[in-house]
Design an enzyme around this catalytic site. Structure first.
Site, PDB file in Angstrom:
ATOM      1  N   LYS A  46      -6.511 -15.137  -5.723  1.00 27.93           N
ATOM      2  CA  LYS A  46      -7.971 -15.025  -5.776  1.00 27.93           C
ATOM      3  C   LYS A  46      -8.438 -15.719  -7.058  1.00 27.93           C
ATOM      4  O   LYS A  46      -7.883 -15.469  -8.137  1.00 27.93           O
ATOM      5  CB  LYS A  46      -8.374 -13.546  -5.792  1.00 27.93           C
ATOM      6  CG  LYS A  46      -8.046 -12.812  -4.503  1.00 27.93           C
ATOM      7  CD  LYS A  46      -8.965 -13.231  -3.386  1.00 27.93           C
ATOM      8  CE  LYS A  46      -8.761 -12.357  -2.152  1.00 27.93           C
ATOM      9  NZ  LYS A  46      -9.666 -12.729  -1.055  1.00 27.93           N
ATOM     10  N   LYS A  57     -10.010 -12.830  11.374  1.00 21.91           N
ATOM     11  CA  LYS A  57      -9.967 -11.393  11.117  1.00 21.91           C
ATOM     12  C   LYS A  57     -10.439 -10.702  12.389  1.00 21.91           C
ATOM     13  O   LYS A  57     -11.623 -10.780  12.739  1.00 21.91           O
ATOM     14  CB  LYS A  57     -10.818 -11.048   9.902  1.00 21.91           C
ATOM     15  CG  LYS A  57     -10.177 -11.641   8.646  1.00 21.91           C
ATOM     16  CD  LYS A  57     -10.888 -11.361   7.372  1.00 21.91           C
ATOM     17  CE  LYS A  57      -9.990 -11.823   6.205  1.00 21.91           C
ATOM     18  NZ  LYS A  57     -10.691 -11.895   4.933  1.00 21.91           N
TER      19      LYS A  57
END
Ligand code: MG
Length: 362
Positions: free
Chosen positions: A160, A257
């Site tokens: 990240k 997702k």
């Protein structure tokens, strides 16, 4: 034989402590509250896990909202409805894909348990294990976090980042490990042009969602300029959106997702529609949800890229189910038992349940 009918829904809000806080461009998560659905039909019972996070900071759906929709809008439409009419019944409610996906998962689990068939078989899985990845938050000591993940057996790392991230320690990564970065939309194409060029020089496997959502033209321009593949996640809110992003050159691959798309079947449809240029993205799922996405990720015609989520022990000291374990080759086994192949441990469930509601006669 009469069609099986949905008789009862049980909704649970559970609170699991994350083993380590997760830091992203959106903030810090210490706990993972999760909405669980148990359905009882004429065929048996099944479990579903909702992907919604505790707060609507990443996606509009959130745990309390999903539970409200399940209790007051989806549940009453489902109880008394034939299982094969469940999708049509839920279609009366607009949106709320994550809540609907949890119901789909539970109904599939119930039906496949009755049929003695695994979810992986049902979806057409072609692999018996999935290459795992480890996501590393906005950690203070990137080098140490990467070393720990590699020592644990991971071969795919996803970091990240924000424009302020210092990635200088990446040069020391050993061979055989792929590294991608996920900016969660935190870069601006003009302001951060130099930082994007610096990222491009690192030989990364991909740069995920560098720019904010709904900037497909800017993503396409960036993808044309950089050598590193640009991929999209937050923009992939529907099957059509994912297909469109790839078609317009805004993404070399997309994060799928299942909760965000409305279920496992839609996830599979998107992966196949983009010819496998897709991977299953994680939402800090516990054991129930992770079992479902392992079965999905094993459909290699739809998902050719390694997943960016890891074994149970990355997130939980104690998972809801038997843990999904990282094997020495950096993969996690796809469950083979009927339905999801796992179910929540009753004693764990009793300890972590914060709230419980019932819809329909028990
Ligand atoms: Mg992402």
């Amino acid at each position: 034989m009469p069609a099986a009918v949905v008789r009862h829904l049980e909704l649970r809000r559970v609170a699991l402590r994350l083993r380590q806080p997760v830091r992203t461009a959106y903030g810090v998560e210490h706990d993972r509250e999760i909405a669980l659905v148990r359905v009882v039909t004429d065929e048996g019972e099944g479990w579903g896990e909702c992907a919604a996070l505790p707060e609507p900071t990443y996606h509009p759906e959130y745990v309390a909202g999903a539970l409200h929709v399940l209790e007051h809008h989806l549940g009453p439409r489902l109880v008394g409805t034939a299982v094969d009419r469940a999708d049509a019944a839920m279609a009366a409610v607009v949106g709320h894909h994550m809540a609907k996906a949890a119901v789909e998962m539970a109904l599939l689990d119930a039906r496949l348990h009755a049929a003695g068939r695994s979810l992986a078989t049902e979806l057409g899985a072609t692999a018996d294990a999935v290459a795992a990845g480890r996501t590393i938050g906005l950690a203070d000591d990137l080098g140490a976090a990467c070393s720990e993940a590699i020592a644990a057996g991971y071969r795919h790392l996803k970091l990240k980042i924000t424009p302020a991230s210092d990635l200088s320690s990446l040069r020391s990564l050993p061979a055989g490990v792929t590294v991608s970065v996920d900016a969660n939309g935190s870069f601006d194409p003009e302001r951060d042009a130099a930082a994007l060029d610096a990222l491009d020089a690192l030989g990364l496997a991909s740069i995920e969602q560098p720019l904010a959502v709904e900037r497909l033209d800017d993503h396409a321009a960036l993808a044309a300029r950089l050598r590193t593949p640009v991929t999209l996640d937050e923009d992939v809110v529907s099957v059509a959106a994912g297909v469109d992003a790839v078609r317009r050159g805004a993404a070399a691959a997309v994060a799928v997702k299942p909760g965000r798309l409305g279920g496992l079947r839609r996830a599979l449809a998107l992966g196949r529609a983009v010819g496998g240029r897709a991977w299953i993205g994680g939402m800090y799922e516990a054991g129930v949800g992770r079992a479902a996405i392992l079965a999905l990720a094993a459909c290699t015609d739809a998902f050719a890229l390694p997943v960016d989520w890891s074994a149970s022990d990355r997130y939980w000291d104690e998972d809801l189910t038997a843990p999904h374990v990282l094997r020495t080759d950096g993969t996690i086994a796809v469950p083979t038992g009927p339905g999801l192949g796992v179910s929540p441990d009753p004693s764990v469930l009793a300890r972590v349940t914060v709230d419980r509601r019932s819809i329909g006669p028990s």
